[in-house]
Design an enzyme around this catalytic site. Structure first.
Site, mmCIF file in Angstrom:
data_model
loop_
_atom_site.group_PDB
_atom_site.id
_atom_site.type_symbol
_atom_site.label_atom_id
_atom_site.label_comp_id
_atom_site.label_asym_id
_atom_site.label_seq_id
_atom_site.Cartn_x
_atom_site.Cartn_y
_atom_site.Cartn_z
ATOM 1 N N GLU A 158 9.206 -25.074 -19.259
ATOM 2 C CA GLU A 158 9.381 -23.625 -19.313
ATOM 3 C C GLU A 158 9.143 -23.067 -20.710
ATOM 4 O O GLU A 158 8.686 -21.934 -20.865
ATOM 5 C CB GLU A 158 10.791 -23.270 -18.836
ATOM 6 N N ASP A 193 13.023 -25.087 -15.919
ATOM 7 C CA ASP A 193 14.472 -25.175 -15.720
ATOM 8 C C ASP A 193 14.792 -25.407 -14.252
ATOM 9 O O ASP A 193 14.175 -24.804 -13.360
ATOM 10 C CB ASP A 193 15.158 -23.894 -16.205
ATOM 11 N N TYR A 251 23.264 -28.040 -18.370
ATOM 12 C CA TYR A 251 22.520 -26.839 -17.979
ATOM 13 C C TYR A 251 23.481 -25.663 -17.778
ATOM 14 O O TYR A 251 24.429 -25.744 -16.989
ATOM 15 C CB TYR A 251 21.749 -27.116 -16.683
#
Length: 699
Positions: free
Chosen positions: A7, A110, A314
């Site tokens: 990303e 992601d 995350y």
């Protein structure tokens, strides 16, 4: 050659190191049979109405329902027009060339809904049809990346996630474009923005503000007595509240005459308080706002930075639980914190001890588990990064610690027939509260009490009448707003009910911060210390749409629930899309049929060019309300900002007075009037000279 697409460039570099792609190329890293490239977030998005032939804001065009949505490179503004971002176009060309040459493609954006959308939009825009694998990881540590690459998933496993992301993207386009244009057309002037989630969120802020401002406080009275035993004094309040002061004064006199307070009940019980669950993103944002004044967007940005520094898992997670296999590594993470100065002493006490498993429930883990620190101790961190890291680390230690054992006492007393009460709380076994040495924060009215028993007679040291007022609920803060968004505006005290309502909240943990920031950027809300209050523009929008479908918070919550079901395959994306089109048609019709008085087009001067429309005034431009006319007057001409008065003079008289301090291309100042030429372009008229040159707006 295997192509991996991440990303961001920073994430791509981390992956490139793991796979041995060390040769830096233009737009990617190459080596060891891999090419690792990247996006810059959303490189590709949905085209605007102009791409479908809908120019300007016209009633007859609404609602706009593209037969097939078009994907375009990210746009940037160039004067009055939008064009493809050259940097984005260049990177897309790099990615296309790599895809064309590749033997296999690995998606490493992601691991969530938006990450999936970023990759799929690029993939489809480039016309790629090659199969791809998915790297799905919850942290960016070297170990996690290696394990993820060893256990790649078939990209088709995430088709429903993409369908959910695409449905969300298209729904936001349909609602946002149509509702915003409809409101602007009804308003006649001003730039307004409405959105599927943005508008219900604004309504919550405005509703709380109006409730607070319209609240009429009511006076009431309570009696307070001070007493004590064994050199410990305490205050107790009357159970009754009095509307009239003379009644309170009469009872006070009787109490003062009696001089004695009788203990009628003293109930003592032990309570075990479970540790809090681990953080999800929303809970972290709420507590960071309350404790440190951080905005939701700031907390998310810091958490994302810590994720990219490989010291936190995350961040965009909606779960407060972990699975059993993750629980197996928690002792190792706790031992890691034994080397972190602030938590070293406490972490050492947990070594070898049985850990609390309240936060362990695989069934409640969504795409990603709750926030955890990784196996990497942080190096240099900014003060704000250190604050968020330590919040997550402390919560992890708390969650796996033992219960806090408290002794709670409820005492009822009487004097002259008036009942009083007081509560006490003593921590017997701190348990999880030892991590941050927390006191009993739940009960602010808790007092330190002596040993009291039923039948005790206590002296009254002092007594008085307290004058109090009822209070409205305070303005929303980012913390309370996040909680309201999470529960679709329902006021819920029960934790189980709150968790259940998460399924029909508005927005997602990943998007709520951006929604709040959008309201700031639209000039709909502002901050007053920690409070969020609407601006005049925000209140104007509230007054227009508060009774419309687009302001329906529960409806927005049901859409979020449907999107979650698309992700799990329980709901069909096409059915959702048709429902959104029906909803969009309804809200567009409602808004177009709304009579709005705050910005009537008739307020502006008649257009001197077409003689049909009225000229509308905006922050950067004045233009005719008739979209076919095209008359425009830019406010900034030669580095001089025109006032409403000067523009009105130009429109009504065809010429302004002399404007001093205009600035030429060389930077030299000059004086001139502004006038229209035969085509109604703005020109300069110099003193004692004819019109010369065309006025240029500031680029």
């Amino acid at each position: 050659m295997k192509v991996i697409i991440a990303e961001k460039p920073s994430v791509a570099r981390d992956i490139a190191l793991i796979v041995g792609a060390k040769e830096r190329k233009d737009g990617y890293m190459n080596g060891n049979g891999y090419a690792v490239t990247w996006g810059f977030g959303h490189l590709v998005g949905l085209a605007m109405p102009e791409a479908y032939g809908y120019e300007g804001f016209r009633r007859e065009n609404l609602p706009i329902f593209p037969e097939r949505f078009q994907l375009v490179p990210r746009q940037i503004k160039d004067g009055k027009q939008y064009k493809d971002d050259p940097g984005v176009v260049k990177q897309l060309a790099v990615i296309k060339e790599l895809f064309d040459k590749s033997e296999s493609i690995i998606c490493a954006t992601d691991a969530g809904r938006e990450g999936e959308l970023i990759f799929r939009y690029i993939y489809h825009y480039l016309g790629c049809s090659k199969p791809f694998s998915r790297l799905w990881i919850s942290s960016l540590t070297d170990k996690a990346i290696r394990q993820g690459l060893d256990n790649l998933k078939d990209g088709r496993q995430y088709d429903n996630l993409y369908r959910s992301a695409k449905a969300r993207s298209e729904a936001d386009w349909l609602v946002g474009i149509n509702a915003s244009q409809a409101l602007c057309l009804s308003a006649g002037r001003g730039v307004f923005s409405l959105g599927r989630v943005q508008t219900p969120t604004l309504m919550m802020i405005c509703n709380r503000y109006m409730e607070n401002k319209n609240f009429t406080p009511q006076k009431y009275y309570q009696l307070c007595v001070q007493s004590g035993k064994d050199n410990i004094t305490f205050a107790a309040l009357s159970a009754d509240k009095y509307e009239k002061k003379d009644q309170a004064d009469s009872n006070l006199q009787q109490i003062q005459s009696s001089g004695t307070l009788q203990v009628t009940a003293a109930d003592k019980k032990e309570a075990a308080q479970e540790p809090p669950l681990l953080y999800d993103l929303t809970t972290l944002q709420k507590e960071a706002n309350v404790r440190h004044g951080f905005s939701a967007d700031k907390t998310l940005s810091i958490a994302q930075s810590l994720y990219e520094k490989k010291v936190m898992s995350y961040p965009r997670t909606g779960s407060r639980y972990i699975s059993d296999d993750v629980f197996d590594i928690i002792p190792e993470r706790i031992r890691l914190l034994a080397a972190y100065p602030r938590f070293a002493a406490y972490a050492a006490t947990l070594d070898g001890q049985p850990l609390n498993n309240r936060s362990v429930n695989a069934a409640k883990v969504t795409d990603h588990h709750a926030l955890l620190v990784t196996e990497n101790l942080p190096g240099e961190l900014s003060p704000d990064e250190r604050t968020i890291y330590e919040m997550v680390a402390a919560r992890m230690l708390e969650s796996f610690s033992g219960k806090c054992i408290m002794e709670k006492t409820a005492v009822t007393l009487q004097a002259a027939g008036v009942t009083f009460s007081v509560h006490g709380s003593v921590i017997k076994v701190p348990g999880w509260r030892s991590v941050l040495n927390l006191s009993d924060e739940e009960d602010e009215d808790s007092a330190t009490l002596p040993e009291l028993h039923q039948g005790d007679a206590l002296p009254i040291y002092n007594s008085e009448v307290l004058e109090k007022q009822t209070k409205p609920r305070p303005f929303h803060t980012e913390s309370t707003l996040l909680a309201a968004m999470e529960s679709a505006g329902k006021e819920l005290e029960n934790e189980e009910e709150r968790r259940a309502m998460k399924e029909v909240g508005i927005g997602t943990p990943a998007t709520r911060a951006a929604i709040i920031e959008t309201l700031f950027s639209r000039d709909y809300i502002r901050r007053e210390k920690k409070s969020l209050v609407p601006t005049e523009k925000g209140l104007a929008v509230h007054s227009i749409v508060k009774d419309k479908k687009i302001a329906d918070i529960s409806m927005t919550g049901s859409w979020e629930s449907a999107l979650a079901k698309i992700e799990t395959g329980e709901t069909d994306a096409d059915t959702f899309h048709r429902g959104i089109e029906v909803y969009t048609a309804q809200i567009t019709t409602e808004l177009l049929n709304t009579a709005i008085s705050i910005a009537s087009a008739a307020d502006g001067p008649v257009c001197p060019k077409c003689k049909r429309g009225h000229v509308l005034f905006y922050n950067k431009i004045a233009k005719c309300s008739d979209v076919d006319c095209g008359l425009k007057v830019f406010r900034n001409i030669c580095n001089k900002q025109l006032t409403d008065k000067q523009i009105t003079e130009l429109l009504t008289k065809g010429k302004t007075g002399v404007i001093k301090g205009l600035q030429g291309k060389s930077g030299k100042p000059f004086d001139a009037s502004l006038a229209f030429d035969a085509q109604f372009n703005v020109t300069f008229s110099f003193p004692d000279k004819g019109a010369q040159g065309t006025a240029k707006k500031k680029k």
